[in-house]
Design a protein around this motif. Structure first.
Motif, PDB file in Angstrom:
ATOM      1  N   GLU A 199       0.694  -1.280  -0.073  1.00 20.24           N
ATOM      2  CA  GLU A 199      -0.068  -0.012   0.065  1.00 20.24           C
ATOM      3  C   GLU A 199       0.644   1.266   0.014  1.00 20.24           C
ATOM      4  OE1 GLU A 199      -3.383   2.224   2.950  1.00 20.24           O
ATOM      5  OE2 GLU A 199      -3.610   0.005   2.569  1.00 20.24           O
ATOM      6  N   GLY A 200       0.367   2.337  -0.935  1.00 22.91           N
ATOM      7  CA  GLY A 200       1.217   3.284  -1.054  1.00 22.91           C
ATOM      8  C   GLY A 200       2.534   3.177  -1.727  1.00 22.91           C
ATOM      9  N   GLY A 201       2.437   2.151  -2.653  1.00 26.26           N
ATOM     10  CA  GLY A 201       3.532   1.825  -3.706  1.00 26.26           C
ATOM     11  C   GLY A 201       3.198   1.451  -4.888  1.00 26.26           C
ATOM     12  N   GLY A 202       4.314   1.424  -5.688  1.00 28.73           N
ATOM     13  CA  GLY A 202       4.123   0.900  -7.137  1.00 28.73           C
ATOM     14  C   GLY A 202       5.106  -0.535  -7.209  1.00 28.73           C
ATOM     15  N   ARG A 203       4.655  -1.023  -8.270  1.00 29.45           N
ATOM     16  CA  ARG A 203       5.439  -2.282  -8.746  1.00 29.45           C
ATOM     17  C   ARG A 203       5.370  -2.533 -10.231  1.00 29.45           C
ATOM     18  NH1 ARG A 203       3.447  -8.064  -8.000  1.00 29.45           N
ATOM     19  NH2 ARG A 203       5.203  -9.254  -8.728  1.00 29.45           N
ATOM     20  N   ALA A 204       6.246  -2.636 -10.911  1.00 28.28           N
ATOM     21  CA  ALA A 204       6.312  -2.842 -12.352  1.00 28.28           C
ATOM     22  C   ALA A 204       6.113  -4.437 -12.709  1.00 28.28           C
ATOM     23  CB  ALA A 204       7.857  -2.650 -12.941  1.00 28.28           C
ATOM     24  N   VAL A 205       5.187  -4.478 -13.584  1.00 23.42           N
ATOM     25  CA  VAL A 205       4.937  -5.896 -14.165  1.00 23.42           C
ATOM     26  C   VAL A 205       5.116  -5.954 -15.491  1.00 23.42           C
ATOM     27  CG1 VAL A 205       3.655  -6.480 -12.005  1.00 23.42           C
ATOM     28  CG2 VAL A 205       2.450  -5.767 -14.166  1.00 23.42           C
ATOM     29  N   GLU A 206       4.925  -6.988 -16.413  1.00 25.65           N
ATOM     30  CA  GLU A 206       4.819  -7.269 -17.940  1.00 25.65           C
ATOM     31  C   GLU A 206       4.020  -8.006 -18.215  1.00 25.65           C
ATOM     32  OE1 GLU A 206       7.689  -8.721 -21.376  1.00 25.65           O
ATOM     33  OE2 GLU A 206       8.675  -7.285 -20.189  1.00 25.65           O
ATOM     34  N   VAL A 207       2.987  -7.502 -19.047  1.00 28.42           N
ATOM     35  CA  VAL A 207       1.995  -8.392 -19.368  1.00 28.42           C
ATOM     36  C   VAL A 207       1.731  -8.194 -21.047  1.00 28.42           C
ATOM     37  CG1 VAL A 207      -0.848  -8.331 -19.237  1.00 28.42           C
ATOM     38  CG2 VAL A 207       0.467  -7.625 -17.487  1.00 28.42           C
ATOM     39  N   ASP A 208       1.987  -9.424 -21.584  1.00 23.32           N
ATOM     40  CA  ASP A 208       1.519  -9.526 -22.918  1.00 23.32           C
ATOM     41  C   ASP A 208       2.999  -8.524 -23.687  1.00 23.32           C
ATOM     42  OD1 ASP A 208      -0.016 -11.707 -22.942  1.00 23.32           O
ATOM     43  OD2 ASP A 208      -1.693 -10.324 -23.847  1.00 23.32           O
ATOM     44  N   GLY A 209       4.186  -8.514 -23.099  1.00 23.18           N
ATOM     45  CA  GLY A 209       5.120  -7.651 -23.565  1.00 23.18           C
ATOM     46  C   GLY A 209       5.125  -6.173 -23.272  1.00 23.18           C
ATOM     47  N   LEU A 210       4.034  -5.822 -22.801  1.00 16.39           N
ATOM     48  CA  LEU A 210       3.728  -4.201 -22.313  1.00 16.39           C
ATOM     49  C   LEU A 210       4.296  -4.248 -20.618  1.00 16.39           C
ATOM     50  CD1 LEU A 210       0.067  -3.689 -23.305  1.00 16.39           C
ATOM     51  CD2 LEU A 210       2.235  -2.925 -24.372  1.00 16.39           C
ATOM     52  N   PRO A 211       5.254  -3.023 -20.509  1.00 16.71           N
ATOM     53  CA  PRO A 211       5.568  -2.752 -19.228  1.00 16.71           C
ATOM     54  C   PRO A 211       4.644  -1.883 -18.417  1.00 16.71           C
ATOM     55  CG  PRO A 211       6.938  -1.384 -20.953  1.00 16.71           C
ATOM     56  CD  PRO A 211       5.792  -2.382 -21.692  1.00 16.71           C
ATOM     57  N   ILE A 212       3.997  -2.332 -17.385  1.00 19.61           N
ATOM     58  CA  ILE A 212       3.121  -1.690 -16.647  1.00 19.61           C
ATOM     59  C   ILE A 212       3.327  -1.665 -15.410  1.00 19.61           C
ATOM     60  CG2 ILE A 212       0.524  -2.004 -15.888  1.00 19.61           C
ATOM     61  CD1 ILE A 212       0.059  -3.772 -18.308  1.00 19.61           C
ATOM     62  N   ALA A 213       3.116  -0.221 -14.844  1.00 17.40           N
ATOM     63  CA  ALA A 213       3.277  -0.102 -13.373  1.00 17.40           C
ATOM     64  C   ALA A 213       2.046  -0.120 -12.356  1.00 17.40           C
ATOM     65  CB  ALA A 213       3.935   1.525 -13.283  1.00 17.40           C
ATOM     66  N   ILE A 214       1.896  -0.798 -11.658  1.00 17.89           N
ATOM     67  CA  ILE A 214       0.658  -0.985 -10.950  1.00 17.89           C
ATOM     68  C   ILE A 214       0.917  -0.285  -9.319  1.00 17.89           C
ATOM     69  CG2 ILE A 214      -0.939  -2.834  -9.679  1.00 17.89           C
ATOM     70  CD1 ILE A 214      -0.858  -3.511 -12.555  1.00 17.89           C
ATOM     71  N   PHE A 215      -0.184   0.448  -8.986  1.00 15.63           N
ATOM     72  CA  PHE A 215      -0.166   1.282  -7.741  1.00 15.63           C
ATOM     73  C   PHE A 215      -1.159   0.832  -6.742  1.00 15.63           C
ATOM     74  CE2 PHE A 215       2.135   3.821 -10.906  1.00 15.63           C
ATOM     75  CZ  PHE A 215       3.273   3.968 -10.324  1.00 15.63           C
ATOM     76  N   ASN A 216      -0.926   0.822  -5.408  1.00 18.87           N
ATOM     77  CA  ASN A 216      -1.728   0.375  -4.510  1.00 18.87           C
ATOM     78  C   ASN A 216      -1.908   1.663  -3.738  1.00 18.87           C
ATOM     79  OD1 ASN A 216      -3.396  -0.184  -2.406  1.00 18.87           O
ATOM     80  ND2 ASN A 216      -2.154  -2.136  -1.898  1.00 18.87           N
ATOM     81  N   VAL A 217      -3.251   2.389  -3.820  1.00 21.26           N
ATOM     82  CA  VAL A 217      -3.366   3.581  -3.096  1.00 21.26           C
ATOM     83  C   VAL A 217      -4.550   3.381  -2.207  1.00 21.26           C
ATOM     84  CG1 VAL A 217      -4.020   6.060  -3.359  1.00 21.26           C
ATOM     85  CG2 VAL A 217      -2.589   5.074  -5.247  1.00 21.26           C
ATOM     86  N   GLU A 218      -4.159   3.106  -0.879  1.00 24.32           N
ATOM     87  CA  GLU A 218      -5.272   2.993   0.002  1.00 24.32           C
ATOM     88  C   GLU A 218      -6.236   1.872  -0.197  1.00 24.32           C
ATOM     89  OE1 GLU A 218      -6.717   6.612   1.345  1.00 24.32           O
ATOM     90  OE2 GLU A 218      -5.032   7.485   2.004  1.00 24.32           O
ATOM     91  N   GLY A 219      -5.476   0.605  -0.898  1.00 23.31           N
ATOM     92  CA  GLY A 219      -6.551  -0.485  -1.216  1.00 23.31           C
ATOM     93  C   GLY A 219      -7.054  -0.253  -2.723  1.00 23.31           C
ATOM     94  N   GLU A 220      -6.804   0.977  -3.382  1.00 19.92           N
ATOM     95  CA  GLU A 220      -7.487   1.077  -4.657  1.00 19.92           C
ATOM     96  C   GLU A 220      -6.236   0.946  -5.732  1.00 19.92           C
ATOM     97  OE1 GLU A 220      -9.417   4.741  -7.204  1.00 19.92           O
ATOM     98  OE2 GLU A 220      -9.760   4.805  -5.239  1.00 19.92           O
TER      99      GLU A 220
END
Length: 109
Positions: free
Chosen positions: A14-35
C-alpha cells in the motif's frame, strides 16, 4: 479484453508501485489505500520506470487527494486515473483496467 493475473494483493505494498510485464507491455501497478491503478511503466519524457516513482500523497505539504505519480528520473507527474500529465494534459500515458478478484490483482488488456 483478456484478463491477466499479475500477482497477489499482498505483493502490492500500500502506498507503492510495482512494475509488471503483461503480453510484452511494461505496466506499473499502484496500490493507493487499497485502490489499484495501472499505467504504462515508461515515462513519456525519457522512459523512466514509473513503478519506482513517488506517489503524490507521499510528498510533504501537497494535496493528499490527488492520485498521481512522479517519475523517479525527472519528476514528471502523471494522474493515475487518466494517465495525463498534471502539468500539460496534451501529454499522457496509457492506462489499463485493473481490479481485485479474490486475493489476486488482475489487469485487463
Amino acid at each position: 479484453m483478456t484478463r491477466h493475473v499479475v500477482g497477489a494483493v499482498e505483493e502490492f505494498e500500500e502506498g507503492g508501485g510495482r512494475a509488471v510485464e503483461v503480453d510484452g507491455l511494461p505496466i506499473a501497478i499502484f496500490n493507493v489505500e487499497g485502490e489499484f491503478h495501472a499505467i504504462s511503466n515508461r515515462c513519456v519524457h525519457k522512459g523512466g520506470p514509473l513503478g519506482k516513482g513517488v506517489l503524490h500523497s507521499d510528498l510533504p505539504s501537497i494535496d493528499e487527494d490527488r492520485n498521481s505519480v512522479h517519475c523517479p528520473w525527472h519528476f514528471w507527474e502523471f494522474d493515475l486515473e487518466t494517465g495525463r500529465s498534471v502539468v500539460d494534459d496534451r501529454v499522457g500515458l496509457r492506462t489499463f483496467d485493473v481490479s481485485v478478484d479474490g486475493d489476486e490483482v488482475v489487469v485487463d488488456l
